[in-house]
Design a protein around this motif. Sequence first.
Motif, short mmCIF file in Angstrom:
data_model
loop_
_atom_site.label_atom_id
_atom_site.label_comp_id
_atom_site.label_asym_id
_atom_site.label_seq_id
_atom_site.Cartn_x
_atom_site.Cartn_y
_atom_site.Cartn_z
N ILE A 114 5.59 1.90 1.75
CA ILE A 114 4.23 2.35 1.49
C ILE A 114 3.85 3.26 2.66
N ASN B 232 -0.60 4.44 -3.71
CA ASN B 232 -0.25 3.99 -2.35
C ASN B 232 0.22 5.14 -1.47
N LEU C 13 -8.74 3.98 -0.96
CA LEU C 13 -7.97 3.54 -2.14
C LEU C 13 -8.78 2.42 -2.78
N HIS D 226 -8.40 -2.55 -6.53
CA HIS D 226 -7.53 -2.55 -7.72
C HIS D 226 -6.57 -3.73 -7.65
N LEU E 272 1.84 -9.69 -4.46
CA LEU E 272 2.55 -8.69 -3.69
C LEU E 272 2.49 -9.10 -2.23
N LEU F 299 2.71 -7.46 1.65
CA LEU F 299 2.73 -6.27 2.48
C LEU F 299 3.15 -6.67 3.89
N THR G 86 -6.83 -2.83 5.39
CA THR G 86 -6.58 -3.31 4.02
C THR G 86 -7.66 -4.35 3.70
N HIS H 278 -7.44 -5.56 -4.27
CA HIS H 278 -7.28 -5.10 -2.90
C HIS H 278 -7.58 -3.60 -2.81
N ARG I 112 -7.87 -0.07 0.37
CA ARG I 112 -7.45 0.38 1.72
C ARG I 112 -8.36 1.51 2.19
N ARG J 74 1.40 5.59 9.59
CA ARG J 74 1.33 4.19 9.09
C ARG J 74 2.46 3.94 8.10
N LEU K 153 4.01 0.59 5.76
CA LEU K 153 4.12 -0.80 5.31
C LEU K 153 5.33 -0.91 4.40
N ARG L 227 6.62 -3.35 1.00
CA ARG L 227 5.98 -4.20 -0.03
C ARG L 227 7.03 -4.75 -0.99
O1 LIG Z 1 -1.78 0.29 2.10
C1 LIG Z 1 -2.42 -0.74 1.90
O2 LIG Z 1 -2.96 -1.38 2.81
C2 LIG Z 1 -2.60 -1.24 0.50
C3 LIG Z 1 -1.53 -0.77 -0.41
C4 LIG Z 1 -1.87 -0.99 -1.86
O3 LIG Z 1 -2.99 -0.89 -2.26
C5 LIG Z 1 -0.83 -1.34 -2.77
O4 LIG Z 1 0.32 -1.53 -2.36
O5 LIG Z 1 -1.14 -1.47 -3.97
#
Ligand SMILES: O=C(O)CCC(=O)C(=O)O
Length: 337
Positions: free
Chosen positions: A130, A142, A149, A152, A171, A173, A186, A297, A299, A311, A313, A315
């Motif tokens: 991500i 993402n 964001l 959702h 999920l 992260l 987040t 969630h 962001r 940044r 991440l 997932r």
């Molecule tokens: O980047 C983030 O903190 C959230 C990522 C996200 O919304 C997702 O993986 O659906």
Amino acid sequence: MPTTTADTDTAVLDLPESARRALADGLRGRPDPADDIDAALLALYPLFAALPPAALGEIRDFGRYPDAPAALLLRGLPTDAELPPTPVDGGPARGKTTFVSEGVLLGLTQLIGEPAGYTTEKDGRLIHDIVPVDSGQRSQTNQSSSVFLNFHNDITYDDCGRYNVTNPDFLILVCVKASPDGRGATFYASARAAVAALDPRDAAALREPDFRMNAPGTYCREHADGRDVWSSPVPVLSGPADRPEIAASANGVRPLNARAEAAWRALQEVCQRDDVAFGTLLRPGDALLINNRKGLHARDPFHAAFDGRDRWLQRTYVRRSLWEQRHRSTGVRRIHH
Ligand SMILES: O=C(O)CCC(=O)C(=O)O
């Protein structure tokens, strides 16, 4: 014991240093799990089963019980000592020579369910990177960075037209790199917390099948020639009043009448409240476990320079069982259309 924030249905668990060290030792020198995912899962099993019993119990409960927290932030996990530049294309990093973050992701995944991949999301990979992508900066995906964001849940668009059935149950992260500008928090808003803050008339309207949901942005772009793909009318909220399930597409929810429109707006507003949503700036060593049915969630925006330091991440999508989506199997284990 975890710190539980009852209002927001979330919990924070700091692992003891001894647990971090044991995981770091066990993950050192492991091969890329993508080479043989089931061999990797098998090797990770005893390592994560040896977590301190209180932490292990908390993580297992998260994956099992309707009354467990809806999001669980774990801190104090091991990290990769050296990292290559953050990938810029949304794909896996080239030149990653250690696989600690991947091991953490899969080891935790296995405590709550099964990693599952979808050909319409990150080409069916089980570990998703991500990262901000230049062409997607302002998209509701993402890949975005310069926009909020929206709240959702993650949808794996089902060509059979069923909106919610085969979405991931959870999920996870894992933070590989935080954003250098200190932004990109987040957020998680549980349906229970949101409903408690809503006017009951709005909560009731969200239970009506008066909403169409767009397919994920990546699906529209890569699999539908850039066109929107709207679901049949569905509710946003479902299930028992004390344990509601919620579903909302980041890429667009279209309320079908004025009542639904007002309720949808009210939901967006309550999700922005501190007493409803839990927010965290993920840092290396953190993993956020998200129940994809109990809440939504989101962001915050952050600056992306596409210079290798952005940044990053990782997932996984997690299913309690792979059985209900066997009609989507590609014939390759764990990978679905
Ligand atoms: O980047 C983030 O903190 C959230 C990522 C996200 O919304 C997702 O993986 O659906």
